[in-house]
Enzyme design. Structure first.
Site, PDB file in Angstrom:
ATOM      1  CB  THR A  45      -0.960  -0.006   1.205  1.00  0.00           C
ATOM      2  OG1 THR A  45      -0.174  -0.140   2.400  1.00  0.00           O
ATOM      3  CG2 THR A  45      -1.928  -1.177   1.115  1.00  0.00           C
ATOM      4  CB  THR A 180      12.596  -4.416  15.368  1.00  0.00           C
ATOM      5  OG1 THR A 180      11.430  -3.578  15.473  1.00  0.00           O
ATOM      6  CG2 THR A 180      12.161  -5.865  15.467  1.00  0.00           C
ATOM      7  N   GLY A 228      10.344  -5.573   8.106  1.00  0.00           N
ATOM      8  CA  GLY A 228       9.899  -6.141   9.381  1.00  0.00           C
ATOM      9  C   GLY A 228       9.466  -7.590   9.225  1.00  0.00           C
ATOM     10  CG  ASP A 229       6.271  -8.355   6.752  1.00  0.00           C
ATOM     11  OD1 ASP A 229       5.835  -7.771   5.741  1.00  0.00           O
ATOM     12  OD2 ASP A 229       5.781  -8.191   7.889  1.00  0.00           O
TER      13      ASP A 229
END
Lengths: 353, 315
Positions: A45, A180, A228-229
């Site tokens: 997106t 993270t 992040g994935d």
């Protein structure tokens, strides 16, 4: 290695986010990946346009039913990420609870995607679902600073705060927590950000111990999607290989990230041309091109242990009267870090945390 | 290598068919794979149970619109396989036509899945769509004997017949045709089946001819699912590296198949136990375990003999 992961994430036709970001690297590392696509979109997106369809909670349940009817619902890991729908998330929790009953050793790796830089980018009603239902069944979570603060209700302004927040997260469920990214000042200057990790373990004698690690991570001047994935997937892989050594697992994970991101940013700039900011399509992760780095990540950064320090050592450190052995160890770490990261040599006083 | 494939196939949560079968091997070989999932099922339909959802022609169009609006509708290859819906197939045809206009060098690799062993396992009304709309657009076609017979209206009982059928298929559109399996008797005995290939080539002096090859493939005593999808994907990869040498492309492709199937068979038998027939779940392709073979398929010399017959076809 026979290891089966159930990953419930987005699918994009083009690019690397969600399951597209997680599957290939895990497969390359030899994991069997079963993937339920929570959505199918043309692309992520962040592009000018995006189109596609979402999976409802019922449809998710139907897919899981198929797996269960065939009696193949045995998984070693479950991996989840970005979700926008509370009923979908609640169905995911039900599935995980059932899978944990089928295999009590199942490890649930959860990226509690809620927002970043002080604001939520999912509907607010997801927050209580994560806090009360999802995180309590998670074994490994990878929140950023904002998500960690949101889940615990405590702000992070110092490393001490971060450690307390990670302990609060442990108390909610997960034995392994990696923040993270954070806004904490890096020892290496403002071109770096600080990540922290914490892993709670039970020793053979039954006593508890917590290993804490701190990473100084090179900042990059670009907005990436899907990192992040990839991070959560690689943390799954490397904690699988180093279940009792969070430091090593993080070094490998952050190193993969570094190599993929470096390759991506070089290519993006090449495509965009001099002086122009790369577009979202140009910034798609160079995933297939990074196969060798994924398989065998050359350690790029080193992490510090953050050992618990008793009062007398603390006094000694503050007064800089530490043992020569300790001093040279600190110097060596400092030097290695600066050399490896390419930052100019700097002097770091051992910090007490 | 900058090569982007659009693959429009099924997705299964567990196992290796459709896009699950095609994507990982192509990515391992360095191809960028954009994948549109025509369905999402729990597993393939050979299991005792299967559940899931299908993509409509309209939804397919919506996804393509998204790609187009972002102006990233440029592909080097398209890959399609099993489809059950004629309107979906027709939308695929429209998309391919548009993509070929955007890139005239685009190569469409088509597995015209309709049936096998004398019976159709898709609705009958798909045949005219394949014959009249899909195959004319295809550049590489991978029918089995039954599908080749259906598309051309000709039966294959001898090798001569097979060569003629492949020429008829060339006339329908594709420059490269591989008959992935036939009932023709193999010179190596009944433990082998015969596969054939044909590729139109233009010689240096401008004359047209075709390179025809014949392969004897070891039969395996098991029903695999997803092998056809893996075959088409690997043929895409190896014809990409050997665009004018069908023999080399087929050798590599057949070798990958051999290694994956052998590894799968061994594992399945192990899982099932002595004297028991493996289940569909146990027979899932050992795809991630075969990464090294996919990257570098060692051409199997002893069990797989490739005879190359060069036929001069003066067109």
């Amino acid at each position: 290695m026979e290891c089966r992961v159930l990953s419930i994430q987005s699918h994009v036709v083009r690019g690397y986010v969600g399951n597209k970001s997680a599957s290939f690297p895990l497969q390359v590392l030899g994991f069997e990946v079963d993937s339920i696509n929570s959505v199918q979109f043309s692309n992520h997106t962040g592009y000018s346009h995006w189109k596609g369809q979402v999976l409802t909670a019922d449809e998710l349940h139907v897919l899981y039913e198929g797996i269960k009817l065939n009696k193949v619902h045995q998984y070693d890991y479950v991996l989840t990420g970005y979700t926008r729908d509370t009923s979908f998330l609640e169905m995911v929790v039900d599935i995980i609870q059932e899978l944990k009953r089928a295999n009590p050793n199942l490890v649930y790796v959860c990226d509690p995607v809620l927002g970043d830089h002080g604001s939520m980018y999912v509907p607010q009603n997801l927050y209580p679902v994560y806090k009360n239902k999802v995180v309590p069944v998670a074994d490994i979570i990878t929140p950023n600073q904002f998500e960690a603060e949101l889940l615990t209700g405590k702000n992070i302004t110092t490393e001490k705060d971060a450690v307390e927040v990670m302990d609060l997260l442990h108390a909610m469920g997960p034995d392994t927590v990696v923040i993270t990214s954070s806004d904490l000042p890096s020892r290496l200057g403002d071109r770096f950000l600080v990540s922290l990790g914490s892993q709670r373990k039970v020793r053979p004698d039954g006593s508890r111990t917590t290993q804490r690690v701190r990473m100084e991570v090179h900042k990059v001047d670009a907005v990436f999607v899907g990192t992040g994935d990839l991070f959560a997937a690689m943390l799954l892989a490397w904690t699988h290989h180093y279940p009792d050594d969070l430091k090593m697992a993080c070094e490998k994970t952050f190193s993969v990230m570094h190599h993929v991101i470096q390759r991506t940013i070089s290519y993006a700039h090449e495509l965009a041309g001099p002086g122009r900011r790369p577009s979202p399509p140009q910034l798609e992760l160079r995933m297939v091109q990074s196969k060798a780095d994924i398989e065998d990540p050359a350690i790029f950064l080193k992490s510090f242990f953050c050992p618990p320090i008793n009062t007398s050592t603390r006094r000694a450190l503050v007064l800089k009267r530490i043992s020569p052995r300790r001093q040279s160890a600190c110097d060596r770490i400092t030097r290695d870090l600066c050399l490896v990261s390419g930052a100019p040599a700097c002097s770091i006083h051992p910090k007490v945390i | 290598m900058e090569c982007r494939v659009l693959s429009i196939q099924s997705h299964v949560v567990r196992g290796y068919v459709g896009n699950k079968s095609a994507t990982f091997p192509l990515q391992v070989l360095g191809f960028e794979v954009d994948s549109i999932n025509s369905v999402q099922f729990s597993n393939h339909t050979g299991y005792a149970h299967w559940k899931g959802q299908v993509l409509t022609a309209e939804e397919l169009n919506v996804l393509y619109e998204g790609i187009k609006l972002n102006q990233v509708n440029r592909y080097d290859y398209i890959l399609t396989g099993y489809s059950r819906d004629s309107s979906f197939l027709e939308t695929v045809v429209d998309i391919i036509q548009e993509l070929k206009k955007a890139n005239p060098s685009l190569v469409y690799v088509c597995d015209p899945v309709m049936g096998d062993h004398g019976a159709m396992y898709v609705p009958e009304y798909l045949l005219p769509v394949y014959r009249d709309k899909v195959v004319p657009l295809a550049d590489i076609l991978t029918p089995n004997q039954f599908e080749a017979e259906l598309l051309t209206g000709r039966k294959i009982t001898t090798e001569e017949d097979a060569l003629e059928v492949m020429d008829l298929l060339h006339k329908l559109g594709p420059e490269t045709v591989v008959l992935t399996s036939t009932d023709l008797p193999s010179k190596r005995g009944d433990q082998f089946l015969v596969a054939l290939g044909s590729q139109n080539i233009v010689k240096a002096d401008g004359t047209k001819t075709s390179q025809k090859i014949c392969m004897d493939m070891p039969k395996v005593d098991a029903v695999f699912v997803g092998t056809g999808d893996l075959f088409a994907a690997m043929l895409l990869a190896w014809t990409h590296h050997h665009p004018k040498d069908l023999k080399a492309a087929c050798e590599k492709t057949a070798s990958v198949m051999h290694h994956v199937i052998r590894r799968t068979m061994t594992y399945a038998n192990e899982m099932a136990g002595p004297g028991k027939r493996p289940s569909p779940a146990q027979l899932e392709l050992r795809m991630v375990q075969s990464k090294a073979d996919i990257e570098n398929p060692a051409v199997v010399r002893r069990t797989l003999v490739l005879n190359v017959f060069m036929y001069q076809c003066n067109n």
